[in-house]
Motif scaffolding. Structure first.
Motif, short mmCIF file in Angstrom:
data_model
loop_
_atom_site.label_atom_id
_atom_site.label_comp_id
_atom_site.label_asym_id
_atom_site.label_seq_id
_atom_site.Cartn_x
_atom_site.Cartn_y
_atom_site.Cartn_z
N TYR A 188 -8.07 36.98 25.43
CA TYR A 188 -9.10 37.31 26.24
C TYR A 188 -10.45 36.45 26.00
O TYR A 188 -11.01 35.78 26.99
CB TYR A 188 -9.61 38.55 26.06
CG TYR A 188 -8.31 39.80 26.53
CD1 TYR A 188 -8.39 39.83 27.95
CD2 TYR A 188 -7.53 40.08 25.85
CE1 TYR A 188 -7.01 40.58 28.44
CE2 TYR A 188 -6.34 40.87 26.24
CZ TYR A 188 -6.21 41.18 27.35
OH TYR A 188 -5.05 41.83 27.76
N ARG A 189 -10.81 36.14 24.64
CA ARG A 189 -11.96 35.32 24.31
C ARG A 189 -11.71 34.03 24.98
O ARG A 189 -12.49 33.12 25.29
CB ARG A 189 -12.19 35.44 22.82
CG ARG A 189 -12.81 36.59 22.27
CD ARG A 189 -12.52 36.55 20.85
NE ARG A 189 -13.26 37.98 20.24
CZ ARG A 189 -14.85 38.14 20.35
NH1 ARG A 189 -15.48 36.99 20.49
NH2 ARG A 189 -15.20 39.19 19.95
N ALA A 190 -10.58 33.41 24.75
CA ALA A 190 -10.15 32.17 25.12
C ALA A 190 -10.48 31.96 26.82
O ALA A 190 -10.69 31.02 27.14
CB ALA A 190 -8.70 31.76 24.95
N VAL A 191 -9.89 33.06 27.46
CA VAL A 191 -10.19 32.85 28.84
C VAL A 191 -11.67 32.98 29.38
O VAL A 191 -12.19 32.15 30.00
CB VAL A 191 -9.67 34.21 29.76
CG1 VAL A 191 -10.02 34.34 31.01
CG2 VAL A 191 -8.04 34.22 29.51
N ALA A 192 -12.30 33.80 28.42
CA ALA A 192 -13.83 33.90 28.67
C ALA A 192 -14.67 32.36 28.19
O ALA A 192 -15.51 32.01 28.89
CB ALA A 192 -14.50 35.12 27.65
N TRP A 193 -14.13 31.95 27.24
CA TRP A 193 -14.50 30.54 26.79
C TRP A 193 -14.34 29.65 27.82
O TRP A 193 -14.94 28.63 28.10
CB TRP A 193 -13.84 30.20 25.51
CG TRP A 193 -14.01 28.91 24.69
CD1 TRP A 193 -15.24 28.52 24.05
CD2 TRP A 193 -13.77 27.60 25.25
NE1 TRP A 193 -15.31 27.08 23.94
CE2 TRP A 193 -14.25 26.50 24.48
CE3 TRP A 193 -12.45 26.98 25.98
CZ2 TRP A 193 -13.83 25.26 24.76
CZ3 TRP A 193 -12.04 25.83 26.05
CH2 TRP A 193 -12.88 24.88 25.35
N ALA A 194 -12.90 29.41 28.50
CA ALA A 194 -12.76 28.91 29.59
C ALA A 194 -13.69 28.70 30.92
O ALA A 194 -14.34 27.79 31.60
CB ALA A 194 -11.04 28.96 30.02
N THR A 195 -14.21 30.13 31.12
CA THR A 195 -15.15 30.39 32.19
C THR A 195 -16.52 29.76 32.00
O THR A 195 -17.14 29.11 32.91
CB THR A 195 -15.46 31.77 32.57
OG1 THR A 195 -16.10 32.58 31.39
CG2 THR A 195 -14.22 32.41 32.88
N ILE A 196 -16.76 29.59 30.68
CA ILE A 196 -18.11 29.05 30.27
C ILE A 196 -17.93 27.59 30.47
O ILE A 196 -18.54 26.77 31.15
CB ILE A 196 -18.57 29.25 28.79
CG1 ILE A 196 -18.68 30.77 28.64
CG2 ILE A 196 -19.76 28.28 28.41
CD1 ILE A 196 -19.04 31.21 27.27
N ARG A 197 -16.66 26.93 29.63
CA ARG A 197 -16.55 25.64 30.05
C ARG A 197 -16.44 24.95 31.56
O ARG A 197 -17.10 24.14 31.83
CB ARG A 197 -14.96 25.42 29.32
CG ARG A 197 -14.64 23.77 29.35
CD ARG A 197 -13.25 23.44 28.95
NE ARG A 197 -12.24 23.98 30.11
CZ ARG A 197 -11.08 23.91 30.13
NH1 ARG A 197 -10.40 23.25 29.35
NH2 ARG A 197 -10.44 24.21 31.37
N ASP A 198 -15.91 26.00 32.26
CA ASP A 198 -15.64 25.47 33.79
C ASP A 198 -16.73 25.88 34.55
O ASP A 198 -16.76 25.85 35.91
CB ASP A 198 -14.50 25.83 34.21
CG ASP A 198 -13.19 25.33 33.55
OD1 ASP A 198 -13.41 24.24 32.63
OD2 ASP A 198 -12.06 25.58 33.59
N GLY A 199 -17.75 26.66 34.07
CA GLY A 199 -18.94 27.23 34.86
C GLY A 199 -18.61 28.16 35.93
O GLY A 199 -19.12 28.13 37.16
#
Ligand code: DC
Length: 221
Positions: A41-52
């Motif tokens: 779940y953290r990886a998905v949250a991290w990707a939202t930050i990376r992709d804005g």
């Protein structure tokens, strides 16, 4: 052991209850794969930050899932997750991720994607899987379920001892009140309150649950 005989040990509980540490030790002692579902779940949250991507816009998050490859694997007996081939490592524990992760974890499409990946691990071998909904949703039929709890005071102290700033109570409230797969004690789970216990004591208590629930003798070596 054949795939049908692989067992799943479900360890659920609130943030910073010590479940990851306990799951790692139990898995290592028994030679099972330890799967940290919070990291997914953290990886998905991290990707939202990376992709804005705005986590409050569920349709934007779901659209992102179509364009990002999350690959799950195992290294040295521990689950790993890559985002488009990149391992975010310690960035998964950063504050921005803490703040967003309950939001993405409440999106049904995110859960469907990750629960499928979590169940896939059982094909590789027996697992100790830790999270919030492992005993209730991912492996509801496993007899081996524990819920590791600890007082909020103890959990906050554990996080700050790790040098991390994590609003655990806020996350727990969000994780418990969401409609889909909320944090709760699964049917049949044994609750272990670890507030006054050392890690080894909790590990022993989990081992005892496995014995009491009839885990196959061969997993104890
Ligand atoms: O275990 P953790 O603190 O790393 O988990 C991060 C967040 O992921 C947690 O606040 C809720 C979510 N989560 C979840 O919804 N379901 C799981 N099985 C594991 C984690």
């Amino acid at each position: 052991m054949s795939v049908e005989k692989h067992i799943a040990v479900a360890i659920d509980g609130p943030a910073a209850s010590g479940k990851s540490t306990v799951a790692k030790i139990v898995a290592k002692r028994l030679g099972l794969i330890m799967v940290n579902t919070g990291a997914m779940y953290r990886a998905v949250a991290w990707a939202t930050i990376r992709d804005g991507v705005d986590v409050d816009d569920a349709s934007a998050v779901v659209e992102m899932l179509d364009n990002v490859v999350f690959s799950c694997g195992v290294e040295d007996g521990l689950s790993t997750i890559l985002v488009d081939g990149f391992y975010p490592g310690e960035e998964l524990r950063q504050n921005g991720v803490n703040q967003r992760v309950s939001g993405v974890a409440a999106i049904p499409e995110v859960r469907a994607l990750l629960v499928d990946k979590q169940r896939e691990y059982l094909k590789l071998g027996s697992v100790v899987m830790e999270g919030r909904d492992i005993g209730s949703v991912v492996f509801p039929n496993t007899p081996f379920k524990v819920y590791i709890d600890a007082s909020e005071e103890v959990r906050l102290a554990r996080r700050s001892a790790e040098g991390l700033n994590d609003a655990v109570a806020k996350r727990d409230a969000e994780d418990s009140k969401r409609k889909i797969s909320p944090l709760k004690v699964a049917d049949g789970a044994v609750v272990i309150d670890s507030s006054e216990m050392g890690i080894e004591e909790v590990v022993d208590a989990v081992m005892q649950v496995l014995r009491d629930k009839g885990a196959p003798a061969e997993i104890f070596g």
